[in-house]
Design a protein around this motif. Structure first.
Motif, PDB file in Angstrom:
ATOM      1  N   ASN A  55      53.342 101.564  34.272  1.00 34.98           N
ATOM      2  CA  ASN A  55      53.625 101.176  35.654  1.00 34.98           C
ATOM      3  C   ASN A  55      54.699 100.094  35.740  1.00 34.98           C
ATOM      4  N   GLU A  56      55.275  99.714  34.594  1.00 39.24           N
ATOM      5  CA  GLU A  56      56.381  98.747  34.606  1.00 39.24           C
ATOM      6  C   GLU A  56      57.516  99.288  33.743  1.00 39.24           C
ATOM      7  N   PHE A  57      58.704  99.345  34.303  1.00 34.55           N
ATOM      8  CA  PHE A  57      59.868  99.913  33.633  1.00 34.55           C
ATOM      9  C   PHE A  57      61.002  98.890  33.695  1.00 34.55           C
ATOM     10  N   GLN A 122      48.520  95.225  33.589  1.00 31.58           N
ATOM     11  CA  GLN A 122      47.236  95.133  34.277  1.00 31.58           C
ATOM     12  C   GLN A 122      47.422  94.529  35.672  1.00 31.58           C
ATOM     13  N   PRO A 123      46.573  94.926  36.626  1.00 30.45           N
ATOM     14  CA  PRO A 123      46.658  94.311  37.966  1.00 30.45           C
ATOM     15  C   PRO A 123      46.351  92.826  37.889  1.00 30.45           C
ATOM     16  N   GLU A 124      47.066  92.041  38.702  1.00 30.44           N
ATOM     17  CA  GLU A 124      46.799  90.608  38.731  1.00 30.44           C
ATOM     18  C   GLU A 124      45.490  90.356  39.456  1.00 30.44           C
ATOM     19  N   GLU A 125      44.681  89.449  38.885  1.00 31.99           N
ATOM     20  CA  GLU A 125      43.420  89.120  39.521  1.00 31.99           C
ATOM     21  C   GLU A 125      43.671  88.243  40.745  1.00 31.99           C
ATOM     22  N   ARG A 126      42.973  88.544  41.821  1.00 31.32           N
ATOM     23  CA  ARG A 126      43.103  87.761  43.042  1.00 31.32           C
ATOM     24  C   ARG A 126      42.209  86.521  42.966  1.00 31.32           C
ATOM     25  N   VAL A 127      42.791  85.377  43.317  1.00 34.25           N
ATOM     26  CA  VAL A 127      42.039  84.127  43.327  1.00 34.25           C
ATOM     27  C   VAL A 127      41.755  83.759  44.764  1.00 34.25           C
ATOM     28  N   ALA A 128      40.477  83.636  45.098  1.00 34.14           N
ATOM     29  CA  ALA A 128      40.089  83.345  46.470  1.00 34.14           C
ATOM     30  C   ALA A 128      40.436  81.905  46.822  1.00 34.14           C
ATOM     31  N   PRO A 150      39.383 100.082  37.208  1.00 37.99           N
ATOM     32  CA  PRO A 150      39.486 100.636  35.854  1.00 37.99           C
ATOM     33  C   PRO A 150      40.330  99.749  34.965  1.00 37.99           C
ATOM     34  N   VAL A 151      39.854  99.494  33.769  1.00 36.73           N
ATOM     35  CA  VAL A 151      40.571  98.633  32.824  1.00 36.73           C
ATOM     36  C   VAL A 151      41.091  99.491  31.688  1.00 36.73           C
ATOM     37  N   VAL A 152      42.377  99.432  31.483  1.00 37.17           N
ATOM     38  CA  VAL A 152      43.000 100.165  30.383  1.00 37.17           C
ATOM     39  C   VAL A 152      43.618  99.148  29.449  1.00 37.17           C
ATOM     40  N   VAL A 153      43.214  99.158  28.199  1.00 37.08           N
ATOM     41  CA  VAL A 153      43.784  98.233  27.221  1.00 37.08           C
ATOM     42  C   VAL A 153      45.191  98.705  26.882  1.00 37.08           C
ATOM     43  N   PRO A 154      46.227  97.929  27.234  1.00 32.31           N
ATOM     44  CA  PRO A 154      47.595  98.400  27.004  1.00 32.31           C
ATOM     45  C   PRO A 154      47.916  98.469  25.530  1.00 32.31           C
ATOM     46  N   GLU A 155      48.646  99.498  25.162  1.00 30.66           N
ATOM     47  CA  GLU A 155      49.130  99.614  23.793  1.00 30.66           C
ATOM     48  C   GLU A 155      50.350  98.723  23.622  1.00 30.66           C
ATOM     49  N   PRO A 156      50.751  98.420  22.388  1.00 30.69           N
ATOM     50  CA  PRO A 156      51.981  97.643  22.198  1.00 30.69           C
ATOM     51  C   PRO A 156      53.149  98.361  22.868  1.00 30.69           C
TER      52      PRO A 156
END
Length: 276
Positions: A55-57, A122-128, A150-156
């Protein structure tokens, strides 16, 4: 007209008119869109019930090509991201976040060449933000828990792919020419291993990316690193017997070229890079 073709037409439209002739010798925006989609296809990760894609290029452009986009870079990035969204929707891919396209300048690239690096972010976690305390505490209200993300462990990160036009575009040429893709390899004992990551470790340990069965080789002996789309280097990892590049001891990092010979212990490695 399909949605993807409509988006391609919008990208082409950004550069028509008085700017059209200037781009005949530079990177073509539509070619960027198609190669981004190709990189998305080639870095799929199959989960239990979904197919995840990067999702990032990051697009690496030569300085002259980047300068041509300066006045409308934001519009170009937006169209490229929209193109990737539609491509993922059509192919049924899963994205952790909407695609993000970043532009970087690489002085090692010639005009008309460009590189693409992908990764799963990974999506950034929202801080309240804390609310001010009310005068009187309200009655407790049951709030349903949000659905799990859903959590996907990114590959190198995969090695950056560099695209080069085979022939320069002329004044009256037709569509952009086909581009060649670079393949990087390491030959060990007659066995050629393709390098698909931007960093690999070679040594005697089974945990290394490439394992060498040589008693004179350290467990983690040497690493190969891609520092930019066009630059690879070799670095010794504090091995016992040291590392040589073309017969000379490696101190720190040394740049690699096609056909260079790396000696570790009694084993010779041959670095290769070629267009295909």
């Amino acid at each position: 007209m399909s949605v993807l073709r409509a988006i391609e037409s919008k990208i082409e439209g950004l550069f028509e008119g008085i700017f059209g002739r200037a781009f005949r010798t530079h990177v073509q925006p539509v070619e960027l869109a198609r190669k981004l989609a190709k990189e998305m296809d080639e870095h799929r990760s199959v989960s239990v019930s979904r197919v995840y894609v990067p999702n990032e290029f990051t697009l690496y452009l030569s300085a002259p090509d980047r300068a041509q986009f300066a006045a409308y870079e934001g519009s170009l990035v937006g169209e490229l991201q929209e193109y990737l969204v539609e491509h993922a929707r059509r192919e049924g891919y899963a994205l952790l976040t909407p695609p993000r396209v970043l532009l970087q300048t690489d002085d090692d690239l010639a005009m008309g060449e460009f590189g693409i690096a992908t990764r799963v972010a990974q999506p950034e976690e929202r801080v309240a933000t804390p609310e001010p305390l009310p005068a009187a505490p309200p009655a407790p209200v049951a709030v349903p828990a949000p659905p799990p993300v859903p959590v996907v462990v990114p590959e190198p990160p995969a090695a950056t792919m560099v695209y080069r036009p085979e022939t320069p575009l002329g004044e009256d040429d037709g569509p952009p020419p086909a581009v060649a893709r670079e393949e990087v390899t390491l030959t060990v004992g007659g066995r050629t291993v393709p390098i698909t990551s931007s960093r690999i470790v070679v040594g005697r340990s089974r945990e290394c990316d490439i394992r060498v069965d040589d008693g004179n080789v350290s467990r983690r002996h040497v690493e190969l690193v891609q520092e930019s789309p066009t630059v690879w280097v070799v670095a010794d990892l504090g091995s016992t017997n040291g590392t040589e590049l073309n017969g000379r001891a490696v101190s720190g990092r040394a740049r690699l070229d096609d056909g260079d010979r790396i000696t570790i212990g009694g084993t010779e490695l041959v670095f290769g890079r070629a267009l295909r």
